[in-house]
Design a protein around this motif. Structure first.
Motif, mmCIF file in Angstrom:
data_model
loop_
_atom_site.group_PDB
_atom_site.id
_atom_site.type_symbol
_atom_site.label_atom_id
_atom_site.label_comp_id
_atom_site.label_asym_id
_atom_site.label_seq_id
_atom_site.Cartn_x
_atom_site.Cartn_y
_atom_site.Cartn_z
ATOM 1 N N TYR A 1 0.814 -1.221 0.000
ATOM 2 C CA TYR A 1 0.000 0.000 0.000
ATOM 3 C C TYR A 1 0.845 1.267 0.000
ATOM 4 C CZ TYR A 1 -3.256 3.541 1.748
ATOM 5 O OH TYR A 1 -3.988 4.697 1.919
ATOM 6 N N ARG B 1 -2.321 3.820 -8.963
ATOM 7 C CA ARG B 1 -3.707 3.703 -8.537
ATOM 8 C C ARG B 1 -4.216 2.274 -8.658
ATOM 9 N NH1 ARG B 1 -5.260 6.744 -4.871
ATOM 10 N NH2 ARG B 1 -6.905 5.195 -4.995
ATOM 11 N N ARG B 2 -3.755 1.548 -9.651
ATOM 12 C CA ARG B 2 -4.222 0.170 -9.796
ATOM 13 C C ARG B 2 -3.814 -0.654 -8.575
ATOM 14 N NH1 ARG B 2 -2.965 -2.982 -15.290
ATOM 15 N NH2 ARG B 2 -4.357 -1.296 -15.990
ATOM 16 N N ILE C 1 -2.990 0.536 -5.612
ATOM 17 C CA ILE C 1 -3.644 1.095 -4.423
ATOM 18 C C ILE C 1 -5.078 0.600 -4.319
ATOM 19 C CG2 ILE C 1 -4.476 3.237 -3.364
ATOM 20 C CD1 ILE C 1 -1.943 4.565 -4.666
ATOM 21 N N ASP C 2 -5.813 0.676 -5.428
ATOM 22 C CA ASP C 2 -7.214 0.234 -5.410
ATOM 23 C C ASP C 2 -7.312 -1.266 -5.129
ATOM 24 O OD1 ASP C 2 -7.954 2.817 -5.996
ATOM 25 O OD2 ASP C 2 -8.243 2.460 -8.145
ATOM 26 N N THR D 1 -6.576 -1.781 -1.248
ATOM 27 C CA THR D 1 -7.383 -1.048 -0.274
ATOM 28 C C THR D 1 -8.336 -1.945 0.516
ATOM 29 O OG1 THR D 1 -7.198 1.064 -1.427
ATOM 30 C CG2 THR D 1 -9.106 0.779 0.006
ATOM 31 N N GLU E 1 -6.695 6.617 1.950
ATOM 32 C CA GLU E 1 -7.457 5.400 2.242
ATOM 33 C C GLU E 1 -7.165 4.899 3.661
ATOM 34 O OE1 GLU E 1 -6.499 5.835 -2.030
ATOM 35 O OE2 GLU E 1 -5.250 5.646 -0.226
#
Length: 216
Positions: free
Chosen positions: A109, A125-126, A128-129, A132, A176
């Motif tokens: 993360y 972002r990929r 991270i998403d 999450t 997040e």
């Protein structure tokens, strides 16, 4: 006998863990700032991981082993409980954090923000998403763990808490992670309470990401 020398980085979570042990016990120590894989670290740790300890002619690697040495070898309040059950609970949470949660919360993360593998250098972002949901799940597990006493092992501050707090320090700086902690009321209170300890405030790292260390 000379002061214990901790060799690592102020931004490293595991170096901070060992420093917090010293601060909790009132041990005077020397911090030698070195990057991952530096010769001084490789001379002690076969894989070049930080931190390492030198104390006179004695050298030691792995943060849990260093903490045990400092706890047993120096006066001051113990950070590893003497009670067998509480000592086992401490060991349990150190293992869970080091083998599972650190890989999620820091290596995956946080590093997706700090060390993105994207061509534009922006946060991944990929990644991270994708991670999450696991961040939220593990925060919820920790929230439940500290709900009854405000500690991870029994009703006293221990190495289990010291080992976790530097990770939470970084996680709550990201959107997040901050959102997950805000909804985990017991864990948020736990963090705010223990982040006021002198051992925590005296070891706050400068701005910037942690070193790209491997779990230690």
């Amino acid at each position: 006998m000379p002061k214990p020398e901790i060799i690592g980085s102020v931004r490293s979570t595991y170096t901070r863990v060992v420093r917090m042990v010293c601060e909790e016990k009132g041990i005077e120590y020397v911090l030698t700032e070195r990057p991952l894989g530096a010769p001084e670290i490789l001379a002690v740790h076969p894989f070049g991981k930080m931190p390492v300890l030198r104390h006179g002619d004695f050298a030691l690697c792995e943060s849990k082993a260093i903490a045990t040495y400092l706890d047993r070898g120096f006066p001051g309040p113990p950070v590893i409980p003497s009670d067998p059950g509480l000592a086992a609970l401490t060991e349990q949470w150190v293992s869970l954090v080091n083998t599972v949660m650190d890989a999620t919360l820091i290596r995956t993360y946080l590093f997706a923000y700090a060390f993105p593998r994207t061509a534009d250098g922006k946060p991944d972002r990929r990644a991270i998403d994708a991670v999450t949901p696991a961040v939220r799940e593990q925060v919820a597990i920790l929230d439940k763990a500290v709900a009854s006493t405000g500690y991870l092992a029994g009703d006293q501050f221990s190495f289990a808490d010291i080992n976790l707090l530097p990770i939470l320090y970084y996680v709550r700086q990201l959107s997040e992670g901050a959102e997950a902690l805000a909804t985990a009321r017991d864990l948020a209170f736990y963090y705010d309470r223990h982040a006021a300890r002198p051992s925590f405030t005296r070891t706050v790292p400068p701005p910037g990401p942690p070193r790209r260390e491997t779990p230690n």
